[in-house]
Design a protein around this motif. Structure first.
Motif, PDB file in Angstrom:
ATOM      1  N   TYR A  65       0.844  -1.214   0.000  1.00 54.07           N
ATOM      2  CA  TYR A  65       0.000   0.000   0.000  1.00 54.07           C
ATOM      3  C   TYR A  65       0.873   1.255   0.000  1.00 54.07           C
TER       4      TYR A  65
ATOM      5  N   ARG B 144       0.935   6.936  -6.520  1.00 59.23           N
ATOM      6  CA  ARG B 144      -0.198   7.861  -6.633  1.00 59.23           C
ATOM      7  C   ARG B 144       0.254   9.311  -6.499  1.00 59.23           C
TER       8      ARG B 144
ATOM      9  N   TYR C  39      -9.377   5.017 -10.632  1.00 57.76           N
ATOM     10  CA  TYR C  39      -9.344   4.472  -9.260  1.00 57.76           C
ATOM     11  C   TYR C  39     -10.776   4.362  -8.713  1.00 57.76           C
TER      12      TYR C  39
ATOM     13  N   PHE D 267      -5.568  -0.838  -1.575  1.00 58.03           N
ATOM     14  CA  PHE D 267      -5.965  -0.525  -0.194  1.00 58.03           C
ATOM     15  C   PHE D 267      -7.101  -1.423   0.319  1.00 58.03           C
TER      16      PHE D 267
ATOM     17  N   GLN E  18      -2.409   5.026   7.797  1.00 59.93           N
ATOM     18  CA  GLN E  18      -1.414   6.071   8.069  1.00 59.93           C
ATOM     19  C   GLN E  18      -0.022   5.674   7.594  1.00 59.93           C
TER      20      GLN E  18
ATOM     21  N   GLN F  96       0.611   6.256   4.099  1.00 63.55           N
ATOM     22  CA  GLN F  96       0.833   7.643   3.659  1.00 63.55           C
ATOM     23  C   GLN F  96       2.318   8.009   3.650  1.00 63.55           C
TER      24      GLN F  96
ATOM     25  N   HIS G 159     -16.504   9.214   4.313  1.00 60.11           N
ATOM     26  CA  HIS G 159     -15.261   9.241   3.536  1.00 60.11           C
ATOM     27  C   HIS G 159     -15.259  10.458   2.612  1.00 60.11           C
TER      28      HIS G 159
ATOM     29  N   GLN H 191     -12.100  13.158   3.660  1.00 55.91           N
ATOM     30  CA  GLN H 191     -10.783  12.899   3.065  1.00 55.91           C
ATOM     31  C   GLN H 191     -10.425  13.752   1.847  1.00 55.91           C
TER      32      GLN H 191
ATOM     33  N   GLY I 146      -7.426  12.637   7.253  1.00 55.22           N
ATOM     34  CA  GLY I 146      -6.997  11.292   6.813  1.00 55.22           C
ATOM     35  C   GLY I 146      -7.447  10.227   7.800  1.00 55.22           C
TER      36      GLY I 146
ATOM     37  N   SER J  94     -11.141   9.878   8.029  1.00 56.03           N
ATOM     38  CA  SER J  94     -11.793   9.173   6.916  1.00 56.03           C
ATOM     39  C   SER J  94     -11.738   7.657   7.099  1.00 56.03           C
ATOM     40  N   MET J  95     -10.782   7.186   7.923  1.00 57.39           N
ATOM     41  CA  MET J  95     -10.685   5.734   8.142  1.00 57.39           C
ATOM     42  C   MET J  95     -11.875   5.219   8.961  1.00 57.39           C
TER      43      MET J  95
ATOM     44  N   PHE K 296     -14.364   3.175   7.006  1.00 53.54           N
ATOM     45  CA  PHE K 296     -14.187   1.739   6.766  1.00 53.54           C
ATOM     46  C   PHE K 296     -14.667   0.920   7.958  1.00 53.54           C
TER      47      PHE K 296
ATOM     48  N   ASN L 133     -15.093   3.565  -0.272  1.00 48.73           N
ATOM     49  CA  ASN L 133     -13.878   4.210  -0.773  1.00 48.73           C
ATOM     50  C   ASN L 133     -14.129   5.094  -1.994  1.00 48.73           C
TER      51      ASN L 133
HETATM   52  N1  LIG Z   1      -8.629   7.336   4.114  1.00 45.96           N
HETATM   53  C1  LIG Z   1      -7.594   7.083   3.180  1.00 45.96           C
HETATM   54  C2  LIG Z   1      -6.301   6.662   3.747  1.00 45.96           C
HETATM   55  C3  LIG Z   1      -5.680   7.799   4.492  1.00 45.96           C
HETATM   56  C4  LIG Z   1      -5.319   7.769   5.755  1.00 45.96           C
HETATM   57  N2  LIG Z   1      -4.766   8.965   6.004  1.00 45.96           N
HETATM   58  C5  LIG Z   1      -4.798   9.688   4.932  1.00 45.96           C
HETATM   59  N3  LIG Z   1      -5.349   8.964   3.991  1.00 45.96           N
HETATM   60  C6  LIG Z   1      -8.126   6.135   2.141  1.00 45.96           C
HETATM   61  O1  LIG Z   1      -9.257   6.182   1.836  1.00 45.96           O
HETATM   62  N4  LIG Z   1      -7.344   5.319   1.557  1.00 45.96           N
HETATM   63  C7  LIG Z   1      -7.678   4.569   0.416  1.00 45.96           C
HETATM   64  C8  LIG Z   1      -6.502   4.485  -0.445  1.00 45.96           C
HETATM   65  O2  LIG Z   1      -6.534   3.804  -1.479  1.00 45.96           O
HETATM   66  O3  LIG Z   1      -5.503   5.127  -0.089  1.00 45.96           O
END
Ligand SMILES: N[C@@H](Cc1c[nH]cn1)C(=O)NCC(=O)O
Length: 452
Positions: A17, A24, A56, A114, A139, A142, A222, A226, A322, A325-326, A329, A349
């Motif tokens: 990832y 990306r 994507y 992801f 995280q 990232q 999400h 994000q 970020g 937004s998790m 999930f 997503n």
């Molecule tokens: N929420 C993001 C991941 C993230 C965590 N902190 C900053 N971004 C996410 O949706 N990820 C999906 C992906 O494919 O990266």
């Protein structure tokens, strides 16, 4: 469960990832060089990233279905291979169409990574670890941005376009080989929940995942949290900081790196908070959405360049988006049965990436439009043009906020029908206050009785 093996499998997934995030974000760092190489306008340049993100986002739901069907290993290894091919193509490209083809491959491979990686976690770890490990996965991935910002940017400027992107292709091959060799869908003796559904059952499964209000709450969460950070990091943040705010490229890179570091620090806290307060997840989402709007309002309201502390504050708030937004999930995982989590995660997503690509594209169009009517004598990337263009985000934030609030109402009504009532936040806070006061009174009474 085999502890060491679980950590190895998770580690390889996180590595794949992280490399996907490097692929990306690499184009954002190369944006100014790409303007020269491809002789591109602002909207042509944003098209590279927008098309990559369209691919994507469009692939999220099919990939979610495929993850439920074939398991994470095949998806992650295939994704890494596709991204390597895309970066090789970009390394050779000299025209906009040639470059865009490369980014299409990158978007397709990225889409597979992801949701397959976070699908591994509930299969290899006990459920109490899942929220924190999901956060950590998001995280740590990232950190791939830091690879783009530091070693990749260095190679790009020192050795040039083709060696830099060919080097990234090499990293993609490494991720592909490691995933194929070391990943396993589930521990030995435990069967990974693989769906053998045909097209009709798959369609029913997809509809069922969508009809679950918890999945839609995840998607809108999400969407709202994000996109602003994604737009900033992937496209307009760097030119805004350098050309708009007048920062030198080193300070701009430090601010963009801060984005990653803050996310990594906040992620585990947010993950454990979510584990302890599952009924308050959407309140956190709404609070972060409001904070994002407030931070942007403060920066856009400045008539000249913002003080550095305000830009740092903006980056901090965007970075918290970020980890926030998790939470989305977590909604997908907790409101859907195990065999449908991949599909639901794919739906969730889509939210943030659709919001991000709409925003980055419209911001590019507004910048070009303002430039063509001579809005600012400072040219395409003037601060005033950015202030107008970035204001578009308030519409997206407002829409996301309303969608989360409405969907959360639906989710809570459904829960109430099943006898699970979520007490209003102000009642919970008042109750906590009452309990704290009661506790203080008891302590005071104990101290006084000891004195007597
Ligand atoms: N929420 C993001 C991941 C993230 C965590 N902190 C900053 N971004 C996410 O949706 N990820 C999906 C992906 O494919 O990266």
């Amino acid at each position: 469960m085999n502890g060491k093996r679980a950590w190895l499998v998770w580690g390889v997934g996180v590595f794949a990832y992280l490399i996907a995030v490097t692929h990306r974000t690499s184009f954002g760092v190369a944006g100014l060089v790409a303007t020269d190489r491809f002789d591109a306008t602002a909207s042509a340049l944003s098209a590279f990233t927008v098309i990559q993100l369209v691919v994507y986002a469009v692939l999220q739901i099919p990939v979610g279905v495929l993850v439920d069907r074939f398991g994470p290993r095949v998806m992650i290894a295939t994704g890494a291979g596709l991204m390597a091919v895309g970066q090789l193509q970009l390394a050779a490209a000299t025209s906009v169409p040639g470059g865009v083809v490369g980014r299409i491959f990158v978007g397709a491979g990225d889409a597979m990574t992801f949701i397959a990686v976070i699908r591994i976690i509930p299969l290899w770890f006990p459920s109490f670890r899942v929220p924190v490990l999901t956060q950590l996965t998001g995280q740590l991935g990232q950190l791939g941005q830091l690879i783009s910002l530091v070693p990749f940017a260095f190679v790009l400027h020192a050795a040039g376009w083709s060696p830099a992107f060919a080097g990234l292709a090499g990293l993609g091959v490494l991720a592909c080989v490691l995933s194929a060799a070391l990943l396993r869908n589930a521990p030995q003796g435990m069967e990974a929940p693989a769906s053998k559904d045909g097209i009709k059952e798959t369609a029913v499964n997809l509809t069922t995942a969508w009809q679950q209000p918890g999945t839609r709450l995840g998607m809108w969460s999400h969407f709202a949290t994000q996109f602003s950070g994604t737009v900033f990091v992937l496209t307009w943040g760097y030119p805004f900081l350098v050309s708009g705010q007048g920062l030198d490229s080193g300070t701009a890179s430090v601010l963009l790196s801060l984005f990653v570091v803050v996310g990594i620090i906040c992620g585990p806290f947010l993950g454990s908070w979510v584990g302890r307060h599952p009924l308050r997840r959407s309140s956190m989402v709404l609070a972060v959405t409001l904070a994002t709007a407030a931070a942007w309002a403060a920066v856009i309201a400045q008539s000249g360049p913002s003080p550095l502390w305000l830009l740092v504050l903006l980056v901090l708030v965007l970075a918290i988006g970020g980890p926030a937004s998790m939470i989305a999930f977590d909604f997908a995982r907790t409101f859907n049965p195990s065999h449908r989590i991949g599909t639901a995660t794919g739906i969730v997503n889509v939210g943030g990436f659709v919001a991000a690509l709409i925003s980055m594209y419209i911001i590019g169009i507004i910048l070009d439009l303002l430039n063509s009517v001579g809005f600012s004598s400072d040219g395409l990337y003037s601060l005033d043009a950015f202030r107008v263009a970035f204001s578009f985000q308030f519409i997206v934030l407002g829409f996301g906020f309303a969608a989360v609030a409405i969907t959360r109402g639906k989710v809570r009504r459904g829960m109430a029908e099943r006898g699970e009532v979520v007490p209003p936040l102000r009642d919970v806070l008042a109750d906590n206050r009452r309990r704290r006061e009661q506790f203080k009174k008891e302590q005071q009474a104990q101290r006084e009785s000891r004195k007597r």
